[in-house]
Design a protein around this motif. Structure first.
Motif, PDB file in Angstrom:
ATOM      1  N   VAL A 234       0.836  -1.075  -0.057  1.00 26.51           N
ATOM      2  CA  VAL A 234      -0.215   0.140   0.109  1.00 26.51           C
ATOM      3  C   VAL A 234       0.839   1.070  -0.081  1.00 26.51           C
ATOM      4  N   LYS A 235       0.662   1.923  -0.929  1.00 24.93           N
ATOM      5  CA  LYS A 235       1.741   3.669  -1.313  1.00 24.93           C
ATOM      6  C   LYS A 235       0.691   4.726  -1.348  1.00 24.93           C
ATOM      7  N   ASN A 236       0.837   5.586  -0.651  1.00 27.81           N
ATOM      8  CA  ASN A 236       0.390   6.831  -0.744  1.00 27.81           C
ATOM      9  C   ASN A 236       1.026   7.508  -2.011  1.00 27.81           C
ATOM     10  N   THR A 237       0.881   7.470  -3.232  1.00 26.81           N
ATOM     11  CA  THR A 237       1.457   8.075  -4.283  1.00 26.81           C
ATOM     12  C   THR A 237       1.724   9.458  -4.567  1.00 26.81           C
ATOM     13  N   THR A 238       0.602  10.149  -3.721  1.00 30.27           N
ATOM     14  CA  THR A 238       0.818  11.672  -3.827  1.00 30.27           C
ATOM     15  C   THR A 238       1.711  12.148  -3.089  1.00 30.27           C
ATOM     16  N   LEU A 287      -1.627   4.037   8.022  1.00 31.45           N
ATOM     17  CA  LEU A 287      -1.445   4.740   6.660  1.00 31.45           C
ATOM     18  C   LEU A 287      -2.021   6.225   6.894  1.00 31.45           C
ATOM     19  N   THR A 288      -0.866   6.915   6.399  1.00 33.70           N
ATOM     20  CA  THR A 288      -1.343   8.433   6.487  1.00 33.70           C
ATOM     21  C   THR A 288      -1.662   8.901   4.776  1.00 33.70           C
ATOM     22  N   ALA A 289      -2.947   9.305   4.748  1.00 39.29           N
ATOM     23  CA  ALA A 289      -3.242   9.966   3.462  1.00 39.29           C
ATOM     24  C   ALA A 289      -4.373  11.106   3.568  1.00 39.29           C
ATOM     25  N   THR A 290      -3.974  12.408   2.784  1.00 38.91           N
ATOM     26  CA  THR A 290      -4.985  13.146   2.971  1.00 38.91           C
ATOM     27  C   THR A 290      -5.232  13.629   1.501  1.00 38.91           C
ATOM     28  N   ASN A 291      -6.643  13.414   0.999  1.00 35.66           N
ATOM     29  CA  ASN A 291      -6.886  13.806  -0.608  1.00 35.66           C
ATOM     30  C   ASN A 291      -6.011  13.037  -1.334  1.00 35.66           C
TER      31      ASN A 291
END
Length: 332
Positions: A234-238, A287-291
Motif C-alpha cells: 500500500v502506497k500513498n503515491t501523492t 497509513l497516512t493520506a489526505t486527499n
C-alpha cells in the motif's frame, strides 16, 4: 479509547479506481517500535543480525490452576462485516496476560504468558497459568494483555532479544521480508487486585497495533492459493510514502508492568495475507493520506506480474482505525 467512535469502515469508497501492472522492489529493515500512538523508535536492529539468534516455535508450557477469575473484558467495538475490530467476543477467543515485573530481573527467554484466558461463549475462564504465578501476584498490581487474531501463540516464532520477548508472525519473502500478521489489540498498565485466590480486573482501554486493514474479497473466485502466498503493498503515491507494517508484538519487562511493543517488518508497505471467512486480509500498523492517491499492489507468489489498483482523492485520518474492502476483480 472508544473504538466505536474510532473505527471507520470505508469499504465502498475504494471500489472505483484504476488498474495497472507493475513490479515490486524493496529493501528490508527490522527494528522495534512502541505500539499504537507511540511510534517513536526505541531500538533498531539489522534483520540479518536478528536472524542469527535462534528462534523457536512450539506449544506454550503452562501449569494447572485453581485461581479464580473476576474479570470484565470490553469488546473491541468496530465494523462487523470486515472485523476492523471485533464487535463481540466469540467462543475460543483468547487473551494473553503478563503481570507486574514479569521477567524484569531475569531478562531471559520466557515465551509463556502468566495467564491465558479463553471465552467459552458466555464467560471468560482461565485456560492456563504459568508455574509460580500465585507467589508473584500482589494484593494490588498492574498487568498488560494482548489479543491476537489467530488465538494461537504457537503460530509465532519467539525469542528473547534486545530486552524483549519477540513473537514474530509467519515470515515470507515477496521481494523483501514480509510478515503475515493478524489483528493485534492490547492494553498495558491495567490495574488488578488479588485476594482469597481471586484475580479481579477490567480490560477496557484497548489499543490496536494494526489500525489499517485491507480485505481482498474473492468475488471472482480467482484467489485460489493459500493466504501465505499473497502479499499487499500500500502506497500513498501523492506523498510517495508507504503504509507502516510490523513483524511482531514484543513483551518488554519493566519494574512496574510489561510494555507492549512492536517489531518493524519492512519500510515499503508490504504485508502478508491472512485467511478470514470473507477473503484474505492484510493488516498494517497505519497509513497516512489526505486527499491522496493510494496504490494497492497485490503480489502473488510465483506470478509473472503484480497488478496494482489505484484510488484517487482519499483521506485516511490519523489515529482512526480504518478498514477497507476491495474486490479481487478490481485487480484484473
Amino acid at each position: 479509547m472508544d473504538f466505536g467512535r474510532q473505527v471507520k469502515n470505508i469499504a465502498t469508497e475504494f471500489q472505483a479506481g484504476t488498474v495497472h501492472a507493475m513490479p515490486c522492489r524493496a529493501k528490508c529493515h527490522a527494528g522495534i517500535l512502541r505500539s499504537a500512538t507511540r511510534y517513536g523508535i526505541l531500538r533498531r536492529c539489522c534483520a540479518a543480525a536478528f536472524s542469527l539468534v535462534s528462534c523457536n516455535k512450539e506449544q506454550i508450557e503452562t501449569a494447572s490452576t485453581d485461581l479464580k477469575l473476576n474479570i470484565k473484558v470490553a469488546n473491541l467495538d468496530g465494523s462487523a462485516d470486515t472485523k476492523a475490530a471485533k464487535t463481540a467476543w466469540v467462543a475460543g477467543d483468547k487473551i494473553n496476560m503478563w503481570f507486574d515485573d514479569w521477567n524484569y530481573t531475569e531478562q531471559a527467554e520466557n515465551h509463556t504468558p502468566d495467564i491465558i484466558i479463553r471465552y467459552n461463549g458466555s464467560a471468560w475462564v482461565i485456560e492456563s497459568e504459568a508455574e509460580g504465578l500465585d507467589a508473584r501476584l500482589k494484593a494490588e498490581g498492574k498487568l498488560s494483555a494482548i489479543y491476537e487474531g489467530f488465538n494461537d501463540l504457537s503460530k509465532y516464532t519467539y525469542q528473547w532479544w534486545g530486552s524483549s520477548e519477540w513473537f514474530k508472525a509467519l515470515r515470507s519473502w515477496f521481494d523483501c521480508e514480509t510478515h503475515h500478521r493478524s489483528l493485534i489489540a492490547y492494553t498495558e498498565g491495567t490495574d488488578y487486585s488479588y485476594a482469597d485466590n481471586t484475580l479481579s480486573t477490567s480490560l477496557e482501554a484497548w489499543r490496536l497495533q494494526t489500525s489499517f486493514k485491507v480485505l481482498i474479497k474473492n468475488d471472482d473466485s480467482k484467489m485460489n492459493s493459500d493466504a501465505k502466498n499473497y502479499a499487499l503493498q500500500v502506497k500513498n503515491t501523492t506523498n510517495d510514502t508507504y503504509a507502516s507494517v510490523n513483524s511482531s508484538f514484543n513483551i518488554s519487562p519493566t519494574s512496574k508492568y510489561p510494555e507492549i511493543l512492536a517489531g518493524s517488518s519492512n519500510y515499503v508497505g508490504i504485508a502478508g495475507g491472512v485467511q478470514e471467512s470473507d477473503g484474505i486480509a492484510f493488516y498494517f500498523s497505519s497509513l497516512t493520506a489526505t486527499n491522496a492517491d493510494i496504490e494497492f499492489t497485490l503480489i502473488e507468489s510465483g506470478a509473472d506480474t503484480n497488478i496494482s489498483y489505484t484510488v484517487t482523492g482519499k483521506t485516511v485520518e490519523p489515529g482512526v482505525i480504518t478498514s477497507i474492502a476491495i474486490n479481487h476483480s478490481k485487480f484484473e
